[in-house]
Design an enzyme around this catalytic site. Structure first.
Site, PDB file in Angstrom:
ATOM      1  N   ARG A 217      36.524  71.441  29.461  1.00 49.93           N
ATOM      2  CA  ARG A 217      37.799  71.387  30.677  1.00 49.93           C
ATOM      3  C   ARG A 217      39.356  71.752  30.444  1.00 49.93           C
ATOM      4  O   ARG A 217      40.115  72.185  29.485  1.00 49.93           O
ATOM      5  CB  ARG A 217      37.334  70.365  31.019  1.00 49.93           C
ATOM      6  CG  ARG A 217      35.908  69.980  31.205  1.00 49.93           C
ATOM      7  CD  ARG A 217      35.471  69.231  31.616  1.00 49.93           C
ATOM      8  NE  ARG A 217      33.654  67.808  31.915  1.00 49.93           N
ATOM      9  CZ  ARG A 217      32.980  67.524  31.289  1.00 49.93           C
ATOM     10  NH1 ARG A 217      33.840  67.324  29.644  1.00 49.93           N
ATOM     11  NH2 ARG A 217      31.785  67.312  31.453  1.00 49.93           N
ATOM     12  N   LYS A 242      35.909  63.904  30.167  1.00 47.82           N
ATOM     13  CA  LYS A 242      35.674  63.169  32.228  1.00 47.82           C
ATOM     14  C   LYS A 242      34.545  62.154  32.493  1.00 47.82           C
ATOM     15  O   LYS A 242      34.617  61.763  33.211  1.00 47.82           O
ATOM     16  CB  LYS A 242      35.461  64.638  32.853  1.00 47.82           C
ATOM     17  CG  LYS A 242      35.164  64.421  33.814  1.00 47.82           C
ATOM     18  CD  LYS A 242      34.631  66.338  35.110  1.00 47.82           C
ATOM     19  CE  LYS A 242      34.525  65.837  36.453  1.00 47.82           C
ATOM     20  NZ  LYS A 242      33.917  67.124  37.104  1.00 47.82           N
ATOM     21  N   HIS A 330      38.537  77.218  36.004  1.00 52.80           N
ATOM     22  CA  HIS A 330      37.239  76.536  35.778  1.00 52.80           C
ATOM     23  C   HIS A 330      35.862  77.375  35.888  1.00 52.80           C
ATOM     24  O   HIS A 330      34.990  77.226  34.759  1.00 52.80           O
ATOM     25  CB  HIS A 330      36.513  76.076  37.128  1.00 52.80           C
ATOM     26  CG  HIS A 330      36.081  74.691  36.423  1.00 52.80           C
ATOM     27  ND1 HIS A 330      36.217  73.554  35.088  1.00 52.80           N
ATOM     28  CD2 HIS A 330      34.140  74.251  36.609  1.00 52.80           C
ATOM     29  CE1 HIS A 330      35.013  72.789  35.541  1.00 52.80           C
ATOM     30  NE2 HIS A 330      33.977  73.786  35.798  1.00 52.80           N
ATOM     31  N   ARG A 333      35.011  78.202  31.858  1.00 53.11           N
ATOM     32  CA  ARG A 333      33.637  77.495  30.762  1.00 53.11           C
ATOM     33  C   ARG A 333      32.739  77.773  32.242  1.00 53.11           C
ATOM     34  O   ARG A 333      31.672  77.271  31.208  1.00 53.11           O
ATOM     35  CB  ARG A 333      33.861  75.765  31.750  1.00 53.11           C
ATOM     36  CG  ARG A 333      32.999  74.746  31.509  1.00 53.11           C
ATOM     37  CD  ARG A 333      33.543  73.254  31.619  1.00 53.11           C
ATOM     38  NE  ARG A 333      32.454  72.318  31.920  1.00 53.11           N
ATOM     39  CZ  ARG A 333      32.448  71.836  30.678  1.00 53.11           C
ATOM     40  NH1 ARG A 333      32.773  72.100  29.182  1.00 53.11           N
ATOM     41  NH2 ARG A 333      31.359  70.971  31.032  1.00 53.11           N
ATOM     42  N   HIS A 355      27.850  68.052  29.321  1.00 49.93           N
ATOM     43  CA  HIS A 355      26.631  67.363  29.995  1.00 49.93           C
ATOM     44  C   HIS A 355      25.706  66.654  29.612  1.00 49.93           C
ATOM     45  O   HIS A 355      24.760  66.329  28.341  1.00 49.93           O
ATOM     46  CB  HIS A 355      26.251  68.618  30.672  1.00 49.93           C
ATOM     47  CG  HIS A 355      27.031  69.663  31.525  1.00 49.93           C
ATOM     48  ND1 HIS A 355      27.545  70.391  30.756  1.00 49.93           N
ATOM     49  CD2 HIS A 355      27.542  69.689  32.882  1.00 49.93           C
ATOM     50  CE1 HIS A 355      28.435  71.728  31.511  1.00 49.93           C
ATOM     51  NE2 HIS A 355      28.139  70.405  32.552  1.00 49.93           N
ATOM     52  N   TYR A 364      25.992  75.791  35.444  1.00 51.34           N
ATOM     53  CA  TYR A 364      26.975  76.320  35.098  1.00 51.34           C
ATOM     54  C   TYR A 364      26.561  78.093  33.777  1.00 51.34           C
ATOM     55  O   TYR A 364      27.315  78.192  33.376  1.00 51.34           O
ATOM     56  CB  TYR A 364      27.740  75.290  33.754  1.00 51.34           C
ATOM     57  CG  TYR A 364      28.836  74.598  34.460  1.00 51.34           C
ATOM     58  CD1 TYR A 364      30.212  74.687  34.315  1.00 51.34           C
ATOM     59  CD2 TYR A 364      28.107  73.258  35.430  1.00 51.34           C
ATOM     60  CE1 TYR A 364      31.189  74.067  34.794  1.00 51.34           C
ATOM     61  CE2 TYR A 364      28.924  72.138  35.979  1.00 51.34           C
ATOM     62  CZ  TYR A 364      30.514  72.668  35.412  1.00 51.34           C
ATOM     63  OH  TYR A 364      31.247  71.846  36.284  1.00 51.34           O
TER      64      TYR A 364
END
Length: 377
Positions: A217, A242, A330, A333, A355, A364
């Site tokens: 990220r 995160k 982003h 990613r 994740h 994603y």
């Protein structure tokens, strides 16, 4: 026993006194409302379910938002981003009213107002914050009688799933439709190559390549510390992410080359990529804030698009409307995750990207149909 008395020509005051409970009083515009309130309070006290409403009735949403920002939001990793949401919520007329008077219908109207000017995702983030404010007030601030009206409001469905894949060098050549084999090689560069070349920042090209090689990220790259980078083992350790879980990110040869170049530049040496055993500098790898990365990326995309349009104009070609447009940092990613998915199985990929829920990971992963067709033989 309840006492109802008139106060002035337009107000009625209800008072309730019962042994074991603090005296309660409230003023209403009609006698009927005062009697109804007094009967409700007496009934609750008689059944032993009464809780004080005074704080919820005297604390405005504006005051609750300020307290939430000082006590709750300030300790979050995304405090800066949440501060802007709090600021927007404090600016609405509803913020002037006490918490106890806010109903789900009030918030439904506010939701509709937001949806007229903002995306569903923005409205949903604001509603989520308001919901947490009401929950904290009820659970931790002694407002047990306060309900959470946000729970009854229909939530908008955000359509923020992106399937943007970066145009590679091969696809860029098709877009440019170059017939002259002697044309400038740079004209056939993909989107990443063009963005990196157009950047006015010394750090952004390295950040771009590291992002697309590791699926890290933006904030993880900006806060990466040298003490957690092991070029010999080809691993970057992220102690704070995160979702609150530390993870180790494997580094591809290109990612190692990027970091080795950053190391040599900061040390003023010329060791190069071949020798990764040298001691590394201390502190942050990239001396740049997360928000500055986004701004630098947006400027580079704008400049790269302009260069592309100029090339098309000079060559008499029609520019592709999708090339170097609708790009966000982003998306790197997204691109990295889709590339890594062709190498690693799902359970290993979740360890790389961080994740916890495979369903989120699928948002994603956007493989190209032509890549999947090649696997069919």
């Amino acid at each position: 026993m309840a006492t109802i008395r008139k106060r002035g020509p337009y107000q009625w005051e209800a008072q309730v006194r019962r042994r074991g409970y603090p005296a309660q009083s409230k003023t209403f515009s009609t006698k009927a409302e005062a009697e109804a309130w007094a009967n409700m309070i007496e009934s609750e006290m008689a059944r032993g379910v009464w809780v004080s409403r005074s704080e919820a009735e005297s604390t405005t949403l504006f005051e609750a938002l300020e307290r939430y920002q000082d006590e709750i939001s300030s300790s979050k990793k995304g405090a800066a981003q949440e501060a802007s949401i709090i600021k927007m919520c404090k600016a609405v007329d509803l913020a002037k009213r006490p918490l106890a008077t806010i109903r789900s219908s009030d918030l439904a109207r506010l939701r509709d107002e937001w949806l007229r000017d903002y995306s569903a995702a923005t409205a949903l983030r604001r509603l989520s914050l308001l919901s947490h404010v009401f929950s904290i007030a009820r659970k931790e601030w002694g407002m047990e009688s306060l309900s959470n009206p946000v729970e009854l409001v229909r939530k908008p469905q955000p359509n923020n799933a992106r399937a943007r894949r970066l145009v590679s060098v091969d696809l860029a050549a098709e877009i440019m439709s170059l017939d002259d084999a002697e044309s400038d090689r740079g004209a056939r560069d993909g989107e990443l190559e063009r963005i990196a070349a157009a950047s006015g920042s010394k750090l952004l090209p390295s950040i771009i390549w590291l992002a697309v090689e590791t699926a890290m990220r933006r904030g993880e790259i900006a806060s990466l510390q040298w003490e957690y980078v092991d070029l010999r083992r080809r691993v970057a350790h992220l102690p704070a992410t995160k979702n609150g879980t530390a993870r180790d990110v494997p580094l591809s040869p290109r990612a190692v080359a990027v970091l080795a170049g950053m190391r040599d530049e900061q040390q003023g040496s010329k060791g190069g990529f071949a020798d990764v055993s040298d001691t590394v500098p201390r502190g942050r790898v990239f001396a740049i804030r997360s928000d500055a990365v986004t701004r630098a990326f947006e400027r580079a995309v704008t400049r790269a698009r302009k260069v592309y349009l100029d090339e098309c104009k000079e060559g008499g070609r029609r520019p592709d409307a999708r090339f170097l447009t609708d790009l966000r940092f982003h998306d790197l990613r997204h691109e990295a995750t889709s590339r890594l998915a062709s190498i690693f199985p799902m359970h290993e990929l979740t360890k790389i990207t961080g994740h916890k829920d495979p369903r989120m990971l699928m948002r994603y992963y956007h493989p190209r149909a032509e890549d999947l067709a090649k696997k069919l033989g």
